[in-house]
Design an enzyme around this catalytic site. Structure first.
Site, PDB file in Angstrom:
ATOM      1  N   HIS A  47      13.246   1.062 -36.045  1.00  0.00           N
ATOM      2  CA  HIS A  47      14.279   0.610 -35.107  1.00  0.00           C
ATOM      3  C   HIS A  47      13.730  -0.442 -34.142  1.00  0.00           C
ATOM      4  O   HIS A  47      14.374  -1.441 -33.847  1.00  0.00           O
ATOM      5  CB  HIS A  47      14.828   1.809 -34.335  1.00  0.00           C
ATOM      6  CG  HIS A  47      15.658   1.435 -33.143  1.00  0.00           C
ATOM      7  ND1 HIS A  47      16.853   0.747 -33.251  1.00  0.00           N
ATOM      8  CD2 HIS A  47      15.459   1.616 -31.811  1.00  0.00           C
ATOM      9  CE1 HIS A  47      17.355   0.543 -32.041  1.00  0.00           C
ATOM     10  NE2 HIS A  47      16.526   1.055 -31.150  1.00  0.00           N
ATOM     11  N   HIS A  71      11.287  -1.448 -25.877  1.00  0.00           N
ATOM     12  CA  HIS A  71      12.472  -1.152 -25.062  1.00  0.00           C
ATOM     13  C   HIS A  71      12.817   0.334 -24.926  1.00  0.00           C
ATOM     14  O   HIS A  71      13.485   0.718 -23.979  1.00  0.00           O
ATOM     15  CB  HIS A  71      13.697  -1.925 -25.567  1.00  0.00           C
ATOM     16  CG  HIS A  71      14.341  -1.345 -26.786  1.00  0.00           C
ATOM     17  ND1 HIS A  71      13.983  -1.703 -28.054  1.00  0.00           N
ATOM     18  CD2 HIS A  71      15.326  -0.409 -26.926  1.00  0.00           C
ATOM     19  CE1 HIS A  71      14.723  -1.028 -28.921  1.00  0.00           C
ATOM     20  NE2 HIS A  71      15.535  -0.248 -28.268  1.00  0.00           N
ATOM     21  N   GLU A  75      11.939   5.653 -21.900  1.00  0.00           N
ATOM     22  CA  GLU A  75      12.848   6.766 -22.050  1.00  0.00           C
ATOM     23  C   GLU A  75      12.304   7.822 -23.014  1.00  0.00           C
ATOM     24  O   GLU A  75      12.470   9.009 -22.797  1.00  0.00           O
ATOM     25  CB  GLU A  75      14.193   6.242 -22.557  1.00  0.00           C
ATOM     26  CG  GLU A  75      15.349   7.031 -22.000  1.00  0.00           C
ATOM     27  CD  GLU A  75      16.676   6.530 -22.528  1.00  0.00           C
ATOM     28  OE1 GLU A  75      16.752   5.349 -22.910  1.00  0.00           O
ATOM     29  OE2 GLU A  75      17.614   7.331 -22.569  1.00  0.00           O
ATOM     30  N   ASP A  76      11.687   7.371 -24.082  1.00  0.00           N
ATOM     31  CA  ASP A  76      11.380   8.302 -25.178  1.00  0.00           C
ATOM     32  C   ASP A  76       9.915   8.703 -25.326  1.00  0.00           C
ATOM     33  O   ASP A  76       9.591   9.500 -26.201  1.00  0.00           O
ATOM     34  CB  ASP A  76      11.839   7.701 -26.518  1.00  0.00           C
ATOM     35  CG  ASP A  76      13.341   7.493 -26.566  1.00  0.00           C
ATOM     36  OD1 ASP A  76      14.032   8.102 -25.729  1.00  0.00           O
ATOM     37  OD2 ASP A  76      13.810   6.725 -27.413  1.00  0.00           O
ATOM     38  N   ASP A 137      19.408  -4.358 -29.710  1.00  0.00           N
ATOM     39  CA  ASP A 137      19.175  -2.928 -29.899  1.00  0.00           C
ATOM     40  C   ASP A 137      20.448  -2.301 -30.471  1.00  0.00           C
ATOM     41  O   ASP A 137      20.429  -1.566 -31.460  1.00  0.00           O
ATOM     42  CB  ASP A 137      18.817  -2.341 -28.524  1.00  0.00           C
ATOM     43  CG  ASP A 137      18.867  -0.828 -28.465  1.00  0.00           C
ATOM     44  OD1 ASP A 137      18.255  -0.190 -29.334  1.00  0.00           O
ATOM     45  OD2 ASP A 137      19.500  -0.288 -27.537  1.00  0.00           O
ATOM     46  N   ASP A 258      42.832 -20.355 -41.278  1.00  0.00           N
ATOM     47  CA  ASP A 258      41.387 -20.541 -41.116  1.00  0.00           C
ATOM     48  C   ASP A 258      40.581 -19.334 -41.576  1.00  0.00           C
ATOM     49  O   ASP A 258      39.560 -18.999 -40.989  1.00  0.00           O
ATOM     50  CB  ASP A 258      41.035 -20.901 -39.667  1.00  0.00           C
ATOM     51  CG  ASP A 258      41.417 -19.791 -38.702  1.00  0.00           C
ATOM     52  OD1 ASP A 258      42.205 -18.897 -39.092  1.00  0.00           O
ATOM     53  OD2 ASP A 258      40.920 -19.804 -37.570  1.00  0.00           O
TER      54      ASP A 258
HETATM   55 MN    MN Z   1      16.842   1.377 -28.942  1.00  0.00          MN
END
Ligand code: MN
Length: 501
Positions: A47, A71, A75-76, A137, A258
């Site tokens: 990811h 990123h 958090e993780d 993301d 279009d």
């Molecule tokens: Mn992410």
């Protein structure tokens, strides 16, 4: 898989330092997330790699790409802000803290919240790169949404369609907008998606053949007129964008001209008009379908000439003519101005995108590392005002903000660089009240971009506005004529009511 060369090859002329930075972020992220798995069971690092690659594809700098790798770290994982700062410096820390904070905003699924959320997004992203990382993301999360538990899929897809895609659109990043919309479409409106898919299938093959044939004819015609330096190709409309169009046309695909369009790119603007002339000289244009977005760009900065012509054998074809720069801008929007090496020197020539240059990180300071904002991203004052206003008026808020923020609003700046967003055609008075009621009520003068102006002055995207106040100054009835926002009008009226005697 996850070969760093895939990313490096997307960089424009990278230095050794650029490559070393990306490698370091790659290794650091891989190690920190080593034990994590995604819903699909694959390594979490996939990811991070995909996000970084999405960022690189937009032409962003090694710094932003590195932020892509890192990123989800705060958090993780157990990695702290201090460690990130020590390893990668303040700028990258600022970016990933911004992304983390954006992740904390939760979607509520009603229009009212969408509106405040979108505003919040913009305000919190004092550095536009934060938004770009977040969008990249989200794109990968959408690409892997099938692995997310079903009950969550709809919420995430809706949020993408209602918040992220419009933001990509407002930033002019067509490429991201299209991809985000088309994936979400499938989850949010599965039946409509199937219908559009079927309609497209009947048309696609026939269109393809037709376009190829016509492409040859145009090439020949241009060559006859000694125009050889051009590129021609065709694009098919995104599914969601086609769906929106179909809804306006009673779902009749024959009325959409279009679905696909020929696109001609040339080196400079004069060529665009020359080619338009040549085409109209050979094929009759449909009346009312010639759009000169070069002379009058769209609000998001889009520039191109569009015309729809009768092809001569019963068909109708849209042709888009633009320069290479315009094409890059159309696909990558803000990102095309952020690509750091080209971007710094090459100022945008598009007046409607000038406001963008004011939020470019390196604009505030020559040294890109020192140029970042302080990392405190408090909820801006106007959001609090909005909440207060909502308390006063209940549901009136929905009416007040229903004009589409991303089409109809401008961004202006306080002297310290805070972004204030207002409806188009707002005046200095609206600005003052948007900052604070007291500032509005005691306003005595104003400067726009350093010059004194009348309070009735209409603000433009990117203006820097400074309000002067005096204790003795007070609102006059006349001001009501010069303001656009309900908030300012209400505050002035309140004042006049309360001070009748
Ligand atoms: Mn992410």
């Amino acid at each position: 898989m996850n070969d760093i060369k895939e990313i490096v090859s997307l960089l424009y002329n990278p230095t050794e330092n650029d490559i070393a930075l990306i490698q370091k972020a790659y290794d650091f992220a891989r190690k920190a997330h080593a034990t994590h798995k995604r819903n699909s069971g694959e390594e979490y690092f996939n990811h991070l790699f995909a996000t970084a690659k999405n960022i690189a594809e937009l032409g962003m700098s090694p710094t932003t790409i590195s932020a892509g790798f890192l990123h989800d770290m705060l958090e993780d994982t157990d990695i702290t802000s201090e460690e990130v700062e020590k390893e990668f410096g303040r700028e990258i820390l600022f970016l990933i803290e911004g992304v983390t904070k954006l992740g904390e905003i939760k979607y509520r699924g009603t229009n009212r919240y969408n509106e405040s959320l979108r505003k919040l997004f913009v305000a919190m992203s004092q550095d536009i790169r934060v938004l770009i990382v977040k969008l990249c993301d989200r794109l990968h999360n959408m690409q892997t949404l099938a692995y997310v538990p079903e009950e969550k899929q709809l919420r995430i897809a809706k949020e993408t369609l209602e918040i992220y895609a419009p933001i990509a659109s407002r930033l002019g990043i067509k490429k991201l907008q299209r991809e985000l919309e088309d994936i979400s479409f499938m989850y949010v409106y599965p039946e409509d998606w199937k219908n559009v898919q079927d309609l497209l299938k009947t048309k696609e093959k026939e269109q393809e053949k037709y376009l190829e044939k016509f492409e040859k004819l145009i090439k020949k015609e241009l060559a006859k007129n000694n125009i050889i330096d051009f590129k021609i190709d065709h694009r098919v409309k995104g599914m969601y964008s086609l769906y929106k169009k179909l809804k306006q046309k009673d779902m009749d695909i024959e009325k959409v001209y279009d679905i696909s369009a020929l696109r001609i790119t040339v080196p400079d603007i004069a060529d665009c008009y020359k080619i338009l002339g040549i085409i109209h000289g050979s094929w009759r244009p449909l009346p009312g379908r010639i759009k000169d977005y070069i002379a009058s760009p769209k609000l998001n900065g889009y520039r191109s000439i569009h015309t729809t012509i009768f092809s001569g054998d019963g068909g109708i074809i849209e042709v888009q003519i633009r320069t290479e720069d315009m094409h890059k801008e159309a696909e990558y929007g803000i990102a095309s101005h952020l690509s750091y090496k080209e971007g710094i020197k090459k100022k945008t020539t598009n007046p409607d995108l000038l406001w963008v240059t004011k939020i470019l990180p390196w604009k505030q300071n020559e040294n890109p590392n020192a140029g970042i904002h302080s990392s405190s991203v408090d909820i801006p004052h106007w959001v609090k005002e909005l909440v207060e206003y909502q308390k006063e008026t209940g549901d009136g808020l929905v009416d007040e903000i229903k004009d589409d923020f991303f089409e109809e609003r401008i961004f202006v700046f306080t002297p310290i660089g805070d972004v204030i967003d207002l409806p188009k055609d707002s005046s200095v008075i609206d600005f003052a009240y948007a900052i604070h009621t007291d500032i509005g009520s005691h306003m005595s003068g104003a400067k726009v971009n350093g010059k004194f102006v009348a309070l009735s002055t209409i603000l433009q995207n990117g203006d820097r506005v400074e309000i002067e106040t005096k204790k003795s100054s007070k609102p006059s009835r006349k001001w009501l004529e010069f303001c656009k926002t309900t908030m300012a009008k209400r505050r002035i009226n309140n004042y006049l009511e309360n001070n009748k005697k």
